[in-house]
Design an enzyme around this catalytic site. Structure first.
Site, short mmCIF file in Angstrom:
data_model
loop_
_atom_site.label_atom_id
_atom_site.label_comp_id
_atom_site.label_asym_id
_atom_site.label_seq_id
_atom_site.Cartn_x
_atom_site.Cartn_y
_atom_site.Cartn_z
N ASP A 48 5.10 8.54 0.87
CA ASP A 48 3.93 8.25 1.70
C ASP A 48 3.94 6.79 2.11
O ASP A 48 3.81 5.89 1.29
CB ASP A 48 2.65 8.55 0.90
CG ASP A 48 1.40 8.33 1.74
OD1 ASP A 48 0.88 9.31 2.29
OD2 ASP A 48 0.94 7.17 1.85
N TYR A 53 1.70 -0.67 6.40
CA TYR A 53 2.39 -1.18 5.21
C TYR A 53 3.58 -2.08 5.56
O TYR A 53 4.03 -2.84 4.72
CB TYR A 53 2.90 -0.02 4.34
CG TYR A 53 1.85 0.93 3.83
CD1 TYR A 53 0.50 0.63 3.91
CD2 TYR A 53 2.22 2.14 3.25
CE1 TYR A 53 -0.46 1.52 3.44
CE2 TYR A 53 1.27 3.03 2.77
CZ TYR A 53 -0.07 2.72 2.88
OH TYR A 53 -1.01 3.60 2.41
N LYS A 78 1.27 6.92 8.98
CA LYS A 78 -0.11 6.88 9.48
C LYS A 78 -0.23 5.88 10.63
O LYS A 78 0.49 4.87 10.66
CB LYS A 78 -1.08 6.45 8.36
CG LYS A 78 -0.85 7.16 7.03
CD LYS A 78 -1.74 6.58 5.94
CE LYS A 78 -1.35 7.10 4.57
NZ LYS A 78 -0.14 6.42 4.03
N HIS A 111 -5.19 6.61 9.72
CA HIS A 111 -5.29 5.87 8.46
C HIS A 111 -6.75 5.69 8.02
O HIS A 111 -7.07 5.85 6.84
CB HIS A 111 -4.61 4.51 8.61
CG HIS A 111 -4.10 3.96 7.33
ND1 HIS A 111 -2.97 3.18 7.24
CD2 HIS A 111 -4.57 4.05 6.06
CE1 HIS A 111 -2.75 2.84 5.97
NE2 HIS A 111 -3.72 3.35 5.25
N LEU A 193 -4.91 5.85 -9.95
CA LEU A 193 -5.04 5.12 -11.21
C LEU A 193 -6.01 3.95 -11.08
O LEU A 193 -6.06 3.07 -11.94
CB LEU A 193 -3.67 4.62 -11.68
CG LEU A 193 -2.60 5.71 -11.82
CD1 LEU A 193 -1.26 5.10 -12.21
CD2 LEU A 193 -3.02 6.77 -12.83
N ILE A 231 -0.53 10.61 -5.04
CA ILE A 231 0.58 9.73 -4.66
C ILE A 231 0.47 8.39 -5.40
O ILE A 231 0.14 7.37 -4.79
CB ILE A 231 0.64 9.52 -3.13
CG1 ILE A 231 -0.75 9.20 -2.55
CG2 ILE A 231 1.24 10.72 -2.45
CD1 ILE A 231 -0.72 8.72 -1.11
N LYS A 233 1.47 4.84 -6.97
CA LYS A 233 2.38 3.79 -6.51
C LYS A 233 2.86 2.96 -7.70
O LYS A 233 2.06 2.56 -8.54
CB LYS A 233 1.68 2.89 -5.50
CG LYS A 233 2.45 1.62 -5.16
CD LYS A 233 1.60 0.40 -5.43
CE LYS A 233 2.42 -0.87 -5.27
NZ LYS A 233 1.56 -2.06 -5.18
N ARG A 239 8.03 3.22 -14.84
CA ARG A 239 6.73 3.81 -14.51
C ARG A 239 6.86 4.86 -13.41
O ARG A 239 6.11 5.84 -13.39
CB ARG A 239 5.75 2.71 -14.10
CG ARG A 239 5.32 1.85 -15.27
CD ARG A 239 4.36 0.77 -14.85
NE ARG A 239 3.98 -0.05 -15.99
CZ ARG A 239 3.33 -1.21 -15.88
NH1 ARG A 239 3.01 -1.69 -14.67
NH2 ARG A 239 3.01 -1.90 -16.96
#
Length: 276
Positions: A48, A53, A78, A111, A193, A231, A233, A239
């Site tokens: 994604d 970004y 996006k 977005h 998270l 999703i 990151k 991790r």
């Protein structure tokens, strides 16, 4: 972890999406290339990214160099707020495809609704054209609230397949998710998270200890058992691997209820009505 260990969620247009993927927000282009290469090697098949970004080229380079068949990897990008509008969206999409080095993306999203611009309906109509031309297999939205979705559904022809929004134990968005579910719009969770802020929560720590896993794995498992696409990151290889290793255990009903009870409405990201 083998790629087929990740379940797929069926979308309202007949396509499907891997339920867990890798997000690359706030990852620069070179680091995105390294991170995506690691993720693909570990078994991720869902990436994604976004125009905003600034790392679509890095994602594309990693995918091209991976040796993984293009059709085995689900790629989302996006259109950013300052590119909204019919013609601007078409041009933005062309640039995204060129940077990714692809002929087609699996999912193209708005977005943010950016309501002050009042261009998201026009933008979505351009995306309907892109989908009709076969250059995006599916189209959807991100950060849309119920009132944005209601207007979009009333003024366009193609129901979005996904609404990608912030969902984490402190912000569970149950009413928005229910609205989407009733209209066969899948909810996809970004910042699952809570940008790491939630990982010291005592309830999550207790559940993690009971399963001998990390709190991040508890939270991601909770998302999966809610039927959400998620999703997470990370740029840390250990991790990235840990976030994928969430299919060998289940949370009990009591554990799920305890996490459900953490809902406080606290966001870590911006409110959609305040962006753009």
């Amino acid at each position: 972890m083998t790629p087929d260990a990740v379940p797929r969620i069926r979308l309202n247009d007949g396509n499907s999406i891997p339920q867990l993927g890798l997000g690359v927000y706030k990852v620069d282009d070179d680091e995105a290339e390294r991170t995506v290469a690691t993720a693909l090697e570990l078994g991720y098949r869902h990436l994604d990214t976004a125009e905003y970004y600034g790392n679509e080229a890095g994602v594309g380079r990693a995918l091209a160099a991976s040796g993984v068949d293009r059709d085995d990897v689900y790629v989302t990008t996006k259109v950013w707020n300052d590119q909204q509008g019919y013609d601007s969206t078409l041009h933005s999409f062309d640039r995204s495809l060129a940077k990714l080095g692809l002929d087609v993306v699996d999912l193209y999203l708005i977005h943010w609704p950016a309501p002050r611009q009042d261009l998201y309906v026009e933008t979505y109509r351009a995306m309907e054209r892109i989908r009709q031309e076969g250059r995006a297999r599916s189209i959807g939205v991100s950060n849309f609230q119920t009132h944005h979705l209601e207007r979009l559904l009333g003024e366009t022809d193609v129901v979005p397949v996904i609404n990608q929004v912030e969902v984490q134990p402190w912000l569970q968005q149950r009413e928005l998710r229910a609205f989407g579910e009733a209209r066969h719009i899948v909810t996809e969770a970004w910042s699952p998270l809570a940008r790491g802020r939630i990982l010291e929560d005592p309830v999550l720590l207790r559940i993690a200890s009971a399963h001998d896993i990390s709190t991040a794995q508890v939270v991601l498992r909770w998302h999966l058992q809610q039927g959400l696409v998620v999703i997470p990151k990370s740029v840390t290889p250990s991790r990235i691997a840990e976030n994928l290793d969430v299919f060998g255990f289940d949370l009990t009903p009591d554990e799920t209820a305890a996490i459900d009870a953490l809902d406080s409405g606290e966001r870590v990201g911006s409110h959609p009505d305040e962006v753009g």
